[in-house]
Every structure is written in structure tokens, then in C-alpha cells.
Motif scaffolding. Structure first.
Motif, PDB file in Angstrom:
ATOM      1  N   ILE A  66       7.922   0.689  -9.019  1.00 39.14           N
ATOM      2  CA  ILE A  66       6.593   1.158  -9.223  1.00 39.14           C
ATOM      3  C   ILE A  66       6.496   2.375  -9.615  1.00 39.14           C
ATOM      4  N   THR A  67       7.264   3.580  -9.079  1.00 42.57           N
ATOM      5  CA  THR A  67       7.103   4.982  -9.702  1.00 42.57           C
ATOM      6  C   THR A  67       7.583   4.970 -11.247  1.00 42.57           C
ATOM      7  N   LEU A  68       8.755   4.361 -11.635  1.00 42.61           N
ATOM      8  CA  LEU A  68       9.014   4.243 -13.006  1.00 42.61           C
ATOM      9  C   LEU A  68       7.951   3.511 -13.826  1.00 42.61           C
ATOM     10  N   PHE A  69       7.317   2.586 -13.419  1.00 42.13           N
ATOM     11  CA  PHE A  69       6.285   1.953 -14.138  1.00 42.13           C
ATOM     12  C   PHE A  69       4.908   2.918 -14.355  1.00 42.13           C
ATOM     13  N   ALA A  95       0.647  -1.249  -0.022  1.00 39.56           N
ATOM     14  CA  ALA A  95       0.051   0.040   0.143  1.00 39.56           C
ATOM     15  C   ALA A  95       0.773   1.154  -0.095  1.00 39.56           C
ATOM     16  N   LEU A  96       2.019   1.169   0.726  1.00 35.28           N
ATOM     17  CA  LEU A  96       2.637   2.454   0.865  1.00 35.28           C
ATOM     18  C   LEU A  96       3.350   2.658  -0.568  1.00 35.28           C
ATOM     19  N   LYS A  97       3.978   1.382  -1.057  1.00 39.55           N
ATOM     20  CA  LYS A  97       4.774   1.437  -2.533  1.00 39.55           C
ATOM     21  C   LYS A  97       3.763   2.210  -3.258  1.00 39.55           C
ATOM     22  N   LEU A  98       2.614   1.602  -3.469  1.00 38.03           N
ATOM     23  CA  LEU A  98       1.581   2.340  -4.357  1.00 38.03           C
ATOM     24  C   LEU A  98       1.322   3.620  -4.188  1.00 38.03           C
ATOM     25  N   VAL A  99       0.782   4.041  -3.223  1.00 45.75           N
ATOM     26  CA  VAL A  99       0.931   5.507  -3.053  1.00 45.75           C
ATOM     27  C   VAL A  99       1.859   6.428  -3.106  1.00 45.75           C
ATOM     28  N   LEU A 100       3.077   6.132  -2.526  1.00 44.91           N
ATOM     29  CA  LEU A 100       4.441   6.729  -2.789  1.00 44.91           C
ATOM     30  C   LEU A 100       4.862   6.528  -4.238  1.00 44.91           C
TER      31      LEU A 100
END
Length: 312
Positions: free
Chosen positions: A188-191, A96-101
Motif C-alpha cells: 500500500i505504501t508503494l502504491f 485501517a492500520l495498513k491504510l494509515v501506516l
């Protein structure tokens, strides 16, 4: 004496070629044979061997068939049940934190600001550098006596003295989560960034002409358009996090008092640390089953979400 015309010669060549040609079904099997051999050796055989060992009392001294005894012990183990709950909590919180950030970072990196190319490069180091090196850096940060975090906490008055983040159950668990988020967020940010750059700009311009604000455009255009990527990265990140071993092992080795012991760490300790290969194999089989059930349930609910957003 037989004389072949040009057409006759071509006909003979075609007949010979047709007779020598490999049937399409055989040719198709030959094409997929290397991949099937690879899957069989790397995936199928180890999985079958793990399932077999799960019915054994296996160790350095040999093997003895015990049937479902290993699974019955796990079913009645309260400690193992707590490990399962802890593992899913670790996975959901971290993902959840990875997706939000990651979503926030992608929006910021997609903005038309000076030097955004440099910022896109700077976001990659946590993902690019070896996990072991990154975790050793976090060990220094979490150290209570010469770590940066403890020093800052003392300076601003949060703590009265040195605070060992990895010495207490709650702080150790959430410290491991923070480290896992630090490692996984850049990917995740780059994708997400790549998906945002593929959205048709005409949609934003049409919405802007109609008077739609930024948040409305983000909610009604960006999110639905990148939903397939969100779905894919959520599932992949969940599987990677569920099976994450290096981060926890380097930071705490599953301690203190089992506070950071997840299923994968518990399996390693049992099978490799205590040489109980049968019990460890039973744990590994349960991990495979849990991940399979979770993936099916996850895809089922996300399919409904995709239909809501009109994503095919």
C-alpha cells in the motif's frame, strides 16, 4: 482470352480476400476464447462444483443430497455467527492500520530527504519475502521464553515473567493483526507513493504562493488527487485480508480456543481437516456472497466519497 488490367487484378484479389476473410464477430469470439476458457476452467467450474457440493453431505465415503441442511445448520450456529463478526473485525482493523501506516510511509518516502532511495528499498522486504518465512520470524518474536518482545517487556517491567503472546485469546488475535499489517503495509505504501509522485507539482506551488500550509495542501490537494488509488487499494486490501489464511494458520492455526479463527480458516478446518466437504463448501459459498455484498456496499459509499472530492 481474357486480359486483366492492373485495376481489374486488384479488384479480383480484393473479392477473393473478402470471401476468405473471417467475419468480425467470429474473429472477436476467437480472440476472447482463450480468456473465456481460462476463466471457465479456473473459476467457473470450481465455483459451480462448490455450489453443488454445498447441497450434499459429502465426505470420503461418498455424497448424499441433503438440500439446504448445511445452510440451515450454519444459520442456527452461534459459533459461526461469532466467526463472521470476528472475520469482519479482523478485516476492518487490519485494513485501517495498513491504510494509515501506508499513507504516513508514502508521505515520508516522498519527502526530499537524503537517502530516500535507500529507504524506499528497505520498505519492501515484508512484501517481497515469502509470507511463511516472515511468519516464522514473528513466531520467534512472540515466543514467551526466548522472544524479543517478551524479553523487552520483562526488562522494562511491563510483565513479571515470560509472556506468551499467542497463548491468550486477546493477545493472539492482535498479534496476528500486527503480523498481517507488517506484511501488507509495504504494498500500500508503494502504491500511494507512486500516486503522490503523479500529482501535478503546479498545484502545490500555486497553493504555497497563496499561503497554504503543509497540512492544508495535503488535505486539499494530495488526498483528493490520490483518492482513486486509496479506493482501489482499500478494496483490494480488504479482499486479501478477508481471505488471509497463511498468517493465521502459521501463527496460531485458529487458536487459542478459536480466538483467531476467521471464515477462511474455519472453512479449511471443516472441509480439509474434518473431511466434511459439503459443510465446507457451504461455508465457501457464504464467503463468496459476503465478499460480493461487501464489495458492492463498499463501492457504493466510496462512490459518494469520490463525488465529494470531485474524483471521476
Amino acid at each position: 482470352m481474357t486480359i486483366l488490367t492492373e485495376n481489374g487484378a486488384n479488384s479480383v484479389v480484393r473479392d477473393v480476400t473478402r470471401k476468405r476473410a473471417i467475419p468480425e464477430s467470429v474473429f472477436a469470439w476467437l480472440l476472447v476464447a482463450p480468456a473465456m476458457l481460462f476463466i471457465g476452467v479456473i473459476v467457473a467450474w470450481p465455483l459451480a462444483e462448490t455450489i453443488r457440493l454445498s447441497f450434499m453431505e459429502a465426505g470420503l465415503g461418498g455424497e448424499e443430497y441433503v438440500g439446504l441442511a448445511n445452510y440451515e445448520d450454519l444459520a442456527g450456529s452461534r459459533k459461526f455467527h461469532q466467526t463472521i463478526v470476528r472475520t469482519f473485525y479482523w478485516m476492518f482493523l487490519s485494513v485501517a492500520l495498513k491504510l494509515v501506516l501506508g499513507l504516513i510511509g508514502a508521505v515520508l518516502l516522498n519527502a526530499a530527504v537524503p537517502g530516500r532511495g535507500l529507504f524506499r528499498v528497505l520498505v519492501m522486504p515484508p512484501w517481497v519475502i515469502p509470507i511463511a518465512i516472515g511468519c516464522i520470524g514473528w513466531l520467534w518474536l512472540y515466543n514467551g521464553y526466548f522472544g524479543l518482545l517478551s524479553g523487552v517487556a520483562q526488562t522494562v517491567g511491563i510483565t513479571d515473567g515470560p509472556f506468551e503472546f499467542l497463548a491468550y485469546k486477546s493477545s493472539a488475535f492482535y498479534s496476528a493483526v500486527v503480523t498481517d499489517v507488517w506484511v501488507g503495509t509495504p504494498m500500500i505504501t508503494l502504491f500511494f507513493l507512486a500516486a503522490m509522485q503523479g500529482v501535478n507539482r503546479d498545484l502545490y506551488e500555486a497553493a504555497w504562493v497563496d499561503g497554504a500550509g503543509r497540512f492544508y495542501r495535503f488535505r486539499r490537494i494530495t488526498i483528493p488527487q490520490i483518492m482513486p488509488v486509496i479506493v482501489s487499494m482499500s478494496l483490494l486490501s480488504a479482499i486479501f485480508t478477508f481471505n488471509s489464511f497463511e498468517i493465521i494458520w502459521i501463527l496460531t492455526e485458529g487458536g487459542p480456543r478459536g480466538a483467531t479463527t476467521t471464515l477462511i480458516v474455519d472453512t479449511y478446518k471443516t472441509a480439509i481437516g474434518n473431511y466434511k466437504f459439503g459443510e465446507g463448501s457451504a461455508r465457501a459459498v457464504i464467503i463468496v456472497l459476503l465478499l460480493g455484498l461487501f464489495s458492492l456496499a463498499y463501492l457504493f459509499f466510496l462512490n459518494k466519497i469520490n463525488k465529494k472530492y470531485g474524483v471521476k
